[in-house]
Write a protein that holds these residues in place. Structure first.
Motif, PDB file in Angstrom:
ATOM      1  N   ALA A 197      49.347  19.979 -11.050  1.00  0.00           N
ATOM      2  CA  ALA A 197      50.514  20.865 -11.025  1.00  0.00           C
ATOM      3  C   ALA A 197      51.322  20.710  -9.745  1.00  0.00           C
ATOM      4  O   ALA A 197      52.506  21.051  -9.714  1.00  0.00           O
ATOM      5  CB  ALA A 197      50.062  22.317 -11.187  1.00  0.00           C
ATOM      6  N   TRP A 198      50.683  20.171  -8.700  1.00  0.00           N
ATOM      7  CA  TRP A 198      51.399  20.001  -7.434  1.00  0.00           C
ATOM      8  C   TRP A 198      52.524  18.959  -7.524  1.00  0.00           C
ATOM      9  O   TRP A 198      53.386  18.894  -6.658  1.00  0.00           O
ATOM     10  CB  TRP A 198      50.433  19.618  -6.322  1.00  0.00           C
ATOM     11  CG  TRP A 198      49.537  18.457  -6.661  1.00  0.00           C
ATOM     12  CD1 TRP A 198      49.801  17.138  -6.460  1.00  0.00           C
ATOM     13  CD2 TRP A 198      48.237  18.535  -7.258  1.00  0.00           C
ATOM     14  NE1 TRP A 198      48.748  16.368  -6.890  1.00  0.00           N
ATOM     15  CE2 TRP A 198      47.771  17.196  -7.387  1.00  0.00           C
ATOM     16  CE3 TRP A 198      47.414  19.585  -7.690  1.00  0.00           C
ATOM     17  CZ2 TRP A 198      46.520  16.889  -7.931  1.00  0.00           C
ATOM     18  CZ3 TRP A 198      46.181  19.279  -8.228  1.00  0.00           C
ATOM     19  CH2 TRP A 198      45.741  17.956  -8.356  1.00  0.00           C
ATOM     20  N   TYR A 199      52.519  18.159  -8.598  1.00  0.00           N
ATOM     21  CA  TYR A 199      53.584  17.178  -8.784  1.00  0.00           C
ATOM     22  C   TYR A 199      54.749  17.721  -9.615  1.00  0.00           C
ATOM     23  O   TYR A 199      55.728  17.023  -9.844  1.00  0.00           O
ATOM     24  CB  TYR A 199      53.042  15.917  -9.462  1.00  0.00           C
ATOM     25  CG  TYR A 199      52.195  15.048  -8.550  1.00  0.00           C
ATOM     26  CD1 TYR A 199      52.647  14.691  -7.281  1.00  0.00           C
ATOM     27  CD2 TYR A 199      50.961  14.570  -8.955  1.00  0.00           C
ATOM     28  CE1 TYR A 199      51.880  13.905  -6.443  1.00  0.00           C
ATOM     29  CE2 TYR A 199      50.184  13.772  -8.133  1.00  0.00           C
ATOM     30  CZ  TYR A 199      50.652  13.443  -6.877  1.00  0.00           C
ATOM     31  OH  TYR A 199      49.886  12.652  -6.056  1.00  0.00           O
ATOM     32  N   ARG A 226      57.997  10.858  -6.156  1.00  0.00           N
ATOM     33  CA  ARG A 226      56.797  11.394  -6.822  1.00  0.00           C
ATOM     34  C   ARG A 226      56.067  12.418  -5.958  1.00  0.00           C
ATOM     35  O   ARG A 226      55.314  13.261  -6.451  1.00  0.00           O
ATOM     36  CB  ARG A 226      55.827  10.254  -7.152  1.00  0.00           C
ATOM     37  CG  ARG A 226      56.287   9.338  -8.259  1.00  0.00           C
ATOM     38  CD  ARG A 226      55.171   8.406  -8.704  1.00  0.00           C
ATOM     39  NE  ARG A 226      55.693   7.381  -9.589  1.00  0.00           N
ATOM     40  CZ  ARG A 226      55.920   6.123  -9.228  1.00  0.00           C
ATOM     41  NH1 ARG A 226      55.632   5.742  -7.992  1.00  0.00           N
ATOM     42  NH2 ARG A 226      56.404   5.257 -10.098  1.00  0.00           N
ATOM     43  N   MET A 227      56.273  12.337  -4.663  1.00  0.00           N
ATOM     44  CA  MET A 227      55.565  13.211  -3.735  1.00  0.00           C
ATOM     45  C   MET A 227      56.029  14.656  -3.909  1.00  0.00           C
ATOM     46  O   MET A 227      57.201  14.912  -4.210  1.00  0.00           O
ATOM     47  CB  MET A 227      55.825  12.764  -2.299  1.00  0.00           C
ATOM     48  CG  MET A 227      55.233  11.422  -1.949  1.00  0.00           C
ATOM     49  SD  MET A 227      53.476  11.533  -1.557  1.00  0.00           S
ATOM     50  CE  MET A 227      53.555  12.322   0.057  1.00  0.00           C
ATOM     51  N   PRO A 228      55.149  15.636  -3.681  1.00  0.00           N
ATOM     52  CA  PRO A 228      55.577  17.034  -3.696  1.00  0.00           C
ATOM     53  C   PRO A 228      56.649  17.273  -2.632  1.00  0.00           C
ATOM     54  O   PRO A 228      56.554  16.761  -1.512  1.00  0.00           O
ATOM     55  CB  PRO A 228      54.292  17.808  -3.370  1.00  0.00           C
ATOM     56  CG  PRO A 228      53.184  16.886  -3.765  1.00  0.00           C
ATOM     57  CD  PRO A 228      53.691  15.510  -3.473  1.00  0.00           C
ATOM     58  N   LEU A 229      57.660  18.053  -2.989  1.00  0.00           N
ATOM     59  CA  LEU A 229      58.793  18.259  -2.103  1.00  0.00           C
ATOM     60  C   LEU A 229      58.379  18.844  -0.754  1.00  0.00           C
ATOM     61  O   LEU A 229      58.816  18.382   0.311  1.00  0.00           O
ATOM     62  CB  LEU A 229      59.816  19.171  -2.782  1.00  0.00           C
ATOM     63  CG  LEU A 229      61.058  19.524  -1.961  1.00  0.00           C
ATOM     64  CD1 LEU A 229      61.781  18.267  -1.504  1.00  0.00           C
ATOM     65  CD2 LEU A 229      61.984  20.429  -2.761  1.00  0.00           C
ATOM     66  N   ASN A 230      57.559  19.867  -0.762  1.00  0.00           N
ATOM     67  CA  ASN A 230      57.150  20.494   0.498  1.00  0.00           C
ATOM     68  C   ASN A 230      56.411  19.518   1.408  1.00  0.00           C
ATOM     69  O   ASN A 230      56.560  19.557   2.633  1.00  0.00           O
ATOM     70  CB  ASN A 230      56.288  21.720   0.233  1.00  0.00           C
ATOM     71  CG  ASN A 230      57.104  22.895  -0.271  1.00  0.00           C
ATOM     72  OD1 ASN A 230      58.327  22.860  -0.240  1.00  0.00           O
ATOM     73  ND2 ASN A 230      56.436  23.938  -0.741  1.00  0.00           N
ATOM     74  N   HIS A 259      47.448  29.784 -14.703  1.00  0.00           N
ATOM     75  CA  HIS A 259      47.748  29.551 -13.291  1.00  0.00           C
ATOM     76  C   HIS A 259      47.794  28.041 -13.043  1.00  0.00           C
ATOM     77  O   HIS A 259      47.475  27.238 -13.932  1.00  0.00           O
ATOM     78  CB  HIS A 259      46.714  30.224 -12.394  1.00  0.00           C
ATOM     79  CG  HIS A 259      45.307  29.840 -12.707  1.00  0.00           C
ATOM     80  ND1 HIS A 259      44.745  28.651 -12.312  1.00  0.00           N
ATOM     81  CD2 HIS A 259      44.340  30.515 -13.402  1.00  0.00           C
ATOM     82  CE1 HIS A 259      43.495  28.590 -12.732  1.00  0.00           C
ATOM     83  NE2 HIS A 259      43.220  29.714 -13.406  1.00  0.00           N
ATOM     84  N   ALA A 260      48.197  27.676 -11.847  1.00  0.00           N
ATOM     85  CA  ALA A 260      48.422  26.260 -11.550  1.00  0.00           C
ATOM     86  C   ALA A 260      47.162  25.419 -11.732  1.00  0.00           C
ATOM     87  O   ALA A 260      47.234  24.236 -12.082  1.00  0.00           O
ATOM     88  CB  ALA A 260      48.944  26.103 -10.124  1.00  0.00           C
ATOM     89  N   GLY A 261      46.020  26.033 -11.513  1.00  0.00           N
ATOM     90  CA  GLY A 261      44.782  25.275 -11.633  1.00  0.00           C
ATOM     91  C   GLY A 261      44.424  24.896 -13.053  1.00  0.00           C
ATOM     92  O   GLY A 261      43.556  24.041 -13.270  1.00  0.00           O
TER      93      GLY A 261
END
Length: 337
Positions: free
Chosen positions: A14-16, A263-267, A7-9
């Motif tokens: 992973a948020w990037y 670099r920022m997360p899209l959302n 999972h993402a954790g």
């Protein structure tokens, strides 16, 4: 069933990751969007997370034609829908960003009869608009508005895009070129860029109506009451541009800046832009554009406006501009900068 092992954790930061990365992405297994395209007035390409829209009529100072707002809006929408794109960079090829409207546009034929995308026989038909600018004819203000409001609509795609838009200015962003640039979320420019709307001296009002929203009441009036221009360095000092750099450093500095945004997360970027733009829209951007577009049309059909138009037709546009600007000391043939 949830996968408690993968999972993402379990992945660092992973948020990037890209929006399309991973088997759990809604885009997994889908074809990639087309990321290169050439339009009549600009080019479009995606490198990494940056969509690059570049005005590409350098031999004409990237002057605006009837295709420009359509091309820009289409390219912005392409970037807005591409999950790989985090930021949209708009710039100009050649000696400057954009020198305003191409006065030859009224002589151009946009499309051909039978072409479903042709504007012939519509309010955007160049011949129709040329007739509506006849000093001895009857001016139809609604017909004028139908044309100019659609230019604005295309340029405003930079403001209404979900994703951040950055305008990189060099050389000149004059008259209609500022209508485009001031719709961008961020302006970065070279120190020696010339930014302004000289046509307020005669035959023009900024149709986009963005100056007061970007500079505040007094500074916007300082420029539009005189037709004076700012340098890029002054634009940064006044808050019109977020950064200004020596011309030789502009490209590298802009790349650093858009890379930081990318670099920022899209959302996060989309939500931050929507939240902040809501306050700008609450100031009445749409109403300012409507009113300014109406007055722009009127300014081209006053006694003074007709005098300028007829002088340009009689002595040439360059001579008419010289006579307009020389009393202010900034006609390009007399400037020492």
């Amino acid at each position: 069933m949830p996968d408690y092992e993968n999972h993402a954790g379990t992945r660092p930061a992973a948020w990037y990751e890209d929006a399309a990365a991973g088997a759990d992405s809604p885009y997994a297994g889908r074809p990639e969007p087309v990321r290169e395209h050439r339009y009549a007035t600009l080019t479009y390409e995606v490198t990494g997370r940056i969509a690059r829209i570049t005005f590409d009529r350098p031999e004409h100072g990237n002057a605006i034609t009837p295709d420009t707002p359509l091309d820009l809006a289409h390219a912005v929408e392409r970037a807005d829908l591409d999950p790989a794109v985090h930021v949209i960079l708009v710039s100009g090829r050649g000696k400057g960003f954009c020198g305003g409207y191409d006065l030859s546009l009224f002589a151009e034929q946009s499309g051909t009869p039978g072409d479903p995308d042709s504007t012939l026989g519509t309010a955007l038909d160049p011949m129709v608009q040329a007739r509506n600018h006849n000093p001895w004819g009857t001016w139809d203000p609604v017909l004028d508005y139908q044309m100019m409001s659609r230019f604005n609509r295309g340029f405003a795609s930079l403001l209404h895009a979900n994703k951040p838009t950055v305008a990189k200015l060099h050389g000149f962003a004059i008259a209609g070129g500022t209508d485009i640039a001031l719709y961008a979320d961020q302006i970065v420019c070279a120190d020696d860029t010339r930014i302004g709307y000289p046509p307020t001296r005669v035959w023009g009002i900024p149709a986009a109506g963005m100056w007061a929203h970007r500079l505040g009441d007094q500074r916007a009036k300082r420029l539009l009451f005189t037709g004076d221009s700012l340098t890029g360095a002054q634009a940064a000092e006044w808050g019109l541009a977020v950064e200004s750099w020596p011309a030789a450093e502009l490209d590298a500095r802009t790349e650093d800046f858009v890379a930081r945004i990318a670099r920022m997360p899209l959302n996060q970027l989309v939500m931050a832009k929507l939240a902040l733009t809501s306050s700008l829209l609450a100031q009445g951007v749409a109403n300012s554009g409507m009113v300014s577009t109406v007055f722009d049309g009127i300014s081209r059909h006053t006694r003074e406006g007709y005098a300028f138009q007829l002088r340009a037709a009689t002595a040439g546009f360059r001579e008419a501009v010289r006579e307009r600007d020389e009393p202010f000391g900034d006609w390009k043939g007399s400037r020492k900068d």
